[in-house]
Enzyme design. Structure first.
Site, PDB file in Angstrom:
ATOM      1  N   ASP A 128       0.822  -1.209   0.000  1.00 23.69           N
ATOM      2  CA  ASP A 128       0.000   0.000   0.000  1.00 23.69           C
ATOM      3  C   ASP A 128       0.861   1.266   0.000  1.00 23.69           C
ATOM      4  O   ASP A 128       2.039   1.234   0.368  1.00 23.69           O
ATOM      5  CB  ASP A 128      -0.886   0.052   1.263  1.00 23.69           C
ATOM      6  CG  ASP A 128      -2.014  -0.971   1.216  1.00 23.69           C
ATOM      7  OD1 ASP A 128      -1.967  -1.870   0.359  1.00 23.69           O
ATOM      8  OD2 ASP A 128      -2.921  -0.878   2.064  1.00 23.69           O
ATOM      9  N   ASP A 129       0.229   2.347  -0.362  1.00 24.04           N
ATOM     10  CA  ASP A 129       0.738   3.723  -0.179  1.00 24.04           C
ATOM     11  C   ASP A 129       1.779   4.165  -1.201  1.00 24.04           C
ATOM     12  O   ASP A 129       2.209   5.309  -1.170  1.00 24.04           O
ATOM     13  CB  ASP A 129       1.308   3.956   1.232  1.00 24.04           C
ATOM     14  CG  ASP A 129       0.238   3.910   2.299  1.00 24.04           C
ATOM     15  OD1 ASP A 129      -0.923   3.641   1.954  1.00 24.04           O
ATOM     16  OD2 ASP A 129       0.563   4.146   3.481  1.00 24.04           O
TER      17      ASP A 129
ATOM     18  N   HIS B  55      -5.956   2.823  -3.933  1.00 26.86           N
ATOM     19  CA  HIS B  55      -5.836   3.195  -2.513  1.00 26.86           C
ATOM     20  C   HIS B  55      -6.176   4.671  -2.328  1.00 26.86           C
ATOM     21  O   HIS B  55      -5.619   5.330  -1.449  1.00 26.86           O
ATOM     22  CB  HIS B  55      -4.412   2.882  -2.047  1.00 26.86           C
ATOM     23  CG  HIS B  55      -4.255   2.728  -0.561  1.00 26.86           C
ATOM     24  ND1 HIS B  55      -5.056   1.935   0.209  1.00 26.86           N
ATOM     25  CD2 HIS B  55      -3.361   3.286   0.300  1.00 26.86           C
ATOM     26  CE1 HIS B  55      -4.670   2.000   1.471  1.00 26.86           C
ATOM     27  NE2 HIS B  55      -3.657   2.831   1.564  1.00 26.86           N
TER      28      HIS B  55
ATOM     29  N   HIS C 293      -5.058   9.316  -0.099  1.00 27.48           N
ATOM     30  CA  HIS C 293      -5.071   8.580   1.167  1.00 27.48           C
ATOM     31  C   HIS C 293      -6.095   9.158   2.142  1.00 27.48           C
ATOM     32  O   HIS C 293      -5.891   9.215   3.353  1.00 27.48           O
ATOM     33  CB  HIS C 293      -3.683   8.551   1.825  1.00 27.48           C
ATOM     34  CG  HIS C 293      -3.446   7.314   2.636  1.00 27.48           C
ATOM     35  ND1 HIS C 293      -3.707   7.242   3.981  1.00 27.48           N
ATOM     36  CD2 HIS C 293      -3.025   6.086   2.286  1.00 27.48           C
ATOM     37  CE1 HIS C 293      -3.425   6.030   4.416  1.00 27.48           C
ATOM     38  NE2 HIS C 293      -3.010   5.292   3.401  1.00 27.48           N
TER      39      HIS C 293
ATOM     40  N   HIS D  88       3.964  -1.985   3.067  1.00 29.39           N
ATOM     41  CA  HIS D  88       4.008  -0.660   2.446  1.00 29.39           C
ATOM     42  C   HIS D  88       5.358  -0.494   1.760  1.00 29.39           C
ATOM     43  O   HIS D  88       6.391  -0.609   2.446  1.00 29.39           O
ATOM     44  CB  HIS D  88       3.808   0.435   3.502  1.00 29.39           C
ATOM     45  CG  HIS D  88       2.498   0.352   4.228  1.00 29.39           C
ATOM     46  ND1 HIS D  88       2.295  -0.513   5.285  1.00 29.39           N
ATOM     47  CD2 HIS D  88       1.323   0.997   4.033  1.00 29.39           C
ATOM     48  CE1 HIS D  88       1.038  -0.373   5.710  1.00 29.39           C
ATOM     49  NE2 HIS D  88       0.429   0.527   4.966  1.00 29.39           N
TER      50      HIS D  88
HETATM   51 ZN    ZN Z   1      -2.523   3.283   3.239  1.00 30.95          ZN
END
Ligand code: ZN
Length: 247
Positions: free
Chosen positions: A87-88, A137, A141, A228
């Site tokens: 993620d991210d 995602h 955020h 991440h």
């Molecule tokens: Zn995230």
């Protein structure tokens, strides 16, 4: 901290008027699979009277959590599967991660934050060409559960369009930041909403060994691992974990 929307709140009314009573809570805020016990002890200031309240917080088993996943079902061919998700990103470590995934011949899913796309287009093109999967995602955020459906659609669409512009692919699943989402909505804009079942809290520890240990103590067949690619320690942990899981 991990008890979120799947758990109902519990009220406990202690039967004491002693405002100096001591309240002691024992138990982990990190849920293990199955039953978790939290013990609350209320002791009067004099120490003469004590009451205990026991709360059981149930988390599904590994198999139950996998069954609840909205991800497409894995063909039951007797093989064991683990999904590894990042993620991210993208970030300056995404390329290093792609080297690691190539080395292990493993495909991952990248849950992309839209506003980061234009900073690392080459890494995303490489990920697309290598056959990795993309998930959405959000653009920035944000907490999607605070947006209207229209705003959610606009936010997610912006990421989808930007990714398509850069690498010709669109995200095929959604992972809401922080897991903040109405759990009754399992499909949005034609994309399955996918959570995770193994959270090593890599963003918190930023230590390769800790992250590896956290994953290996929670992982099971059909787990979905959350990492991440913002952190080099997480990318290094993925290298070690994939090796261990293949064993
Ligand atoms: Zn995230």
């Amino acid at each position: 901290s991990n008890v979120k929307s799947d758990t109902e709140a519990v009220d406990i009314i202690a039967e004491t008027e002693d405002i100096n009573a001591k309240v002691n809570i024992t138990g982990s805020d990190k849920l293990s699979y199955g039953d978790n016990t939290i013990l609350i002890t209320v002791t009067s200031a004099s120490g003469n009277s004590t009451k205990e309240y026991k709360i059981t917080v149930k988390r599904p088993t590994v198999e139950q959590e996998a069954a609840q996943s909205t991800a497409p079902p894995v063909v039951d061919d007797g093989q064991k599967y683990v999904a590894i998700t990042f993620d991210d990103g993208p970030s300056k470590y995404t390329n290093k991660l792609l080297d690691i995934l190539d080395k292990h011949s493993v495909k991952a899913t990248f849950y992309i934050v839209g506003e980061r796309i234009s900073y690392y287009p080459d890494a995303l093109k490489r990920a697309a060409d290598s056959g990795h999967a993309f998930g959405n995602h959000s653009w920035d955020h944000s907490n999607l559960s605070k947006l209207t459906d229209e705003q959610k659609h606009a936010n997610l669409q912006q990421t989808s369009d930007k990714l398509f512009e850069v690498c010709g692919k669109r995200p095929t699943t959604i992972r809401p930041p922080g897991g903040n989402w109405d759990r009754n909505v399992k499909v949005f804009d034609g994309c399955n909403v996918v959570y995770w079942s193994v959270d090593p809290e890599d963003w918190k520890y930023r230590n390769t060994e800790t992250v590896v240990n956290n994953i290996m103590s929670q992982v099971g067949n059909k787990s979905i691992i959350l990492l991440h690619d913002l952190y080099e320690t997480s990318v290094d942990a993925a290298d070690i974990v994939i090796g261990k899981l293949k064993e």
